[in-house]
Design an enzyme around this catalytic site. Structure first.
Site, PDB file in Angstrom:
ATOM      1  N   ASP A 122       1.213  -1.221  -0.609  1.00 45.17           N
ATOM      2  CA  ASP A 122      -0.172   0.056   0.068  1.00 45.17           C
ATOM      3  C   ASP A 122       1.038   1.341  -0.079  1.00 45.17           C
ATOM      4  OD1 ASP A 122       1.062   0.032   2.761  1.00 45.17           O
ATOM      5  OD2 ASP A 122      -1.231  -0.148   3.651  1.00 45.17           O
ATOM      6  N   SER A 123       2.743   0.938   0.664  1.00 42.29           N
ATOM      7  CA  SER A 123       2.918   2.087  -0.061  1.00 42.29           C
ATOM      8  C   SER A 123       2.920   2.918  -1.522  1.00 42.29           C
ATOM      9  CB  SER A 123       4.547   1.624  -0.014  1.00 42.29           C
ATOM     10  OG  SER A 123       4.726   0.685  -0.968  1.00 42.29           O
TER      11      SER A 123
ATOM     12  N   ASP B  44      -1.111  -5.956  -0.023  1.00 50.79           N
ATOM     13  CA  ASP B  44      -1.292  -5.696   1.753  1.00 50.79           C
ATOM     14  C   ASP B  44      -3.071  -5.243   0.858  1.00 50.79           C
ATOM     15  OD1 ASP B  44       0.405  -5.468   2.401  1.00 50.79           O
ATOM     16  OD2 ASP B  44       1.278  -3.360   2.108  1.00 50.79           O
TER      17      ASP B  44
ATOM     18  N   LYS C  28      -1.242  -9.194   3.134  1.00 46.99           N
ATOM     19  CA  LYS C  28      -0.705  -8.921   4.422  1.00 46.99           C
ATOM     20  C   LYS C  28      -1.216  -8.109   4.841  1.00 46.99           C
ATOM     21  CE  LYS C  28       2.820  -5.821   3.742  1.00 46.99           C
ATOM     22  NZ  LYS C  28       2.552  -4.681   5.242  1.00 46.99           N
TER      23      LYS C  28
ATOM     24  N   GLU D 109      -1.737  -5.554   8.268  1.00 43.27           N
ATOM     25  CA  GLU D 109      -0.541  -4.554   9.680  1.00 43.27           C
ATOM     26  C   GLU D 109      -1.431  -4.943  10.773  1.00 43.27           C
ATOM     27  OE1 GLU D 109      -0.003  -0.735   8.688  1.00 43.27           O
ATOM     28  OE2 GLU D 109       0.668  -1.580   6.427  1.00 43.27           O
TER      29      GLU D 109
ATOM     30  N   GLU E  83       9.190  -4.143  11.402  1.00 47.13           N
ATOM     31  CA  GLU E  83       9.312  -2.631  10.761  1.00 47.13           C
ATOM     32  C   GLU E  83       9.690  -1.949  11.644  1.00 47.13           C
ATOM     33  OE1 GLU E  83       8.038   0.491   7.689  1.00 47.13           O
ATOM     34  OE2 GLU E  83       6.758  -1.163   7.423  1.00 47.13           O
TER      35      GLU E  83
END
Length: 278
Positions: free
Chosen positions: A49-50, A88, A118, A120, A186
């Site tokens: 999602d970056s 993501d 993925k 978070e 991270e």
């Protein structure tokens, strides 16, 4: 393609089996051409999602939508044969309930052809990970600095310092026990990342963590010097393609303004007289 020449794609079990073995190579991709460049060198390609910050100019990842992730995932899928493709799940697409997360994860997998998603979060999201993995959705977990929680953290700050280290350890254990096949760590202290890597039985993938992790990941545009708005300490620039691209663009602009481009070799002509293109 013949069976003898077939390229076997990586699977989540392949990644999980790499615990303690040769480090996993992971990079992000958002487009077909970049995916093709990465495929022969990477074990995992993450459609992160970056993309919101790198390609869409957003100030954080929070404005990224599920439709954006699916569009970029479809593009990346066209460029991969070998690497495991992970997508993501963006902010707001999985937090409401495990059932809501499953619906969105199933849509992402069905429409992009990715092999895993993925998510978070640690303890608070572990039941969702358990729900997904029990229903055939492989999950890569992500703890430490989780960019979707940037407002909660008050910025992109190192997590897990001092007494806060125990929270990160609990998060890592929780997602491992819930069935994640790998874990991104991270922006946490090196010693903590080293300890977590030794303590859990799934591969850890570091980004601002430790060389002891079972793999490493960077945003490709950071590593290539294409994204220059800011540069995290954990990024090593392997090229400065942004500077090279700007120099090339400037040279092109000069040639056009001085009528040096296009030249004869760039034109479709049958014959010309000396001096016609000067």
């Amino acid at each position: 393609m013949s069976a003898a020449g077939e390229i076997k794609g990586m699977t989540p079990p392949d990644i999980r089996s790499r615990k303690g073995q040769t480090p996993l190579v992971c990079l992000t991709a958002y487009t077909t051409p970049v995916a093709r460049l990465l495929d022969r060198h990477c074990d995992i390609v993450l459609v992160g999602d970056s993309v919101g910050m790198v390609l869409h100019g957003l100030s954080s990842t929070l404005g990224v939508t599920l439709d954006m992730m699916i569009m970029h995932g479809q593009a990346v899928r066209r460029g991969l044969e070998h690497a495991l493709m992970v997508v993501d799940l963006p902010f707001g697409s999985y937090e409401e309930s495990p059932e809501h997360a499953f619906g969105n994860a199933a849509r992402v997998m069905g429409e992009t052809g990715c092999s895993a998603v993925k998510i978070e979060g640690g303890e608070t999201i572990s039941e969702t990970i358990r729900f997904l993995t029990a229903r055939g959705v492989p999950v890569m977990a992500h703890v430490g600095l989780t960019p979707q929680a940037v407002n909660t953290f008050g910025g992109y700050r190192v997590q897990g310092r001092g007494a806060d280290a125990e929270r990160i350890r609990r998060d890592a254990r929780a997602v491992t026990e819930a069935g994640a096949f790998s874990l991104v760590l991270e922006k946490i202290p090196e010693q903590l990342a080293r300890q977590i890597t030794a303590d859990i039985d799934i591969p850890t993938i570091g980004i601002g963590a430790s060389p002891a992790c079972d793999g490493q990941i960077l945003v490709s545009h950071d590593m290539l010097g294409l994204f220059t708005s800011f540069r995290p300490k954990f990024v090593k620039r392997y090229a400065e393609l942004g500077e090279q691209a700007e120099a090339a663009i400037a040279a092109y602009a000069t040639d056009v303004r001085n009528r040096h481009f296009p030249a004869v070799e760039h034109l479709y002509v049958n014959a010309f007289k000396a001096g016609d293109f000067t």
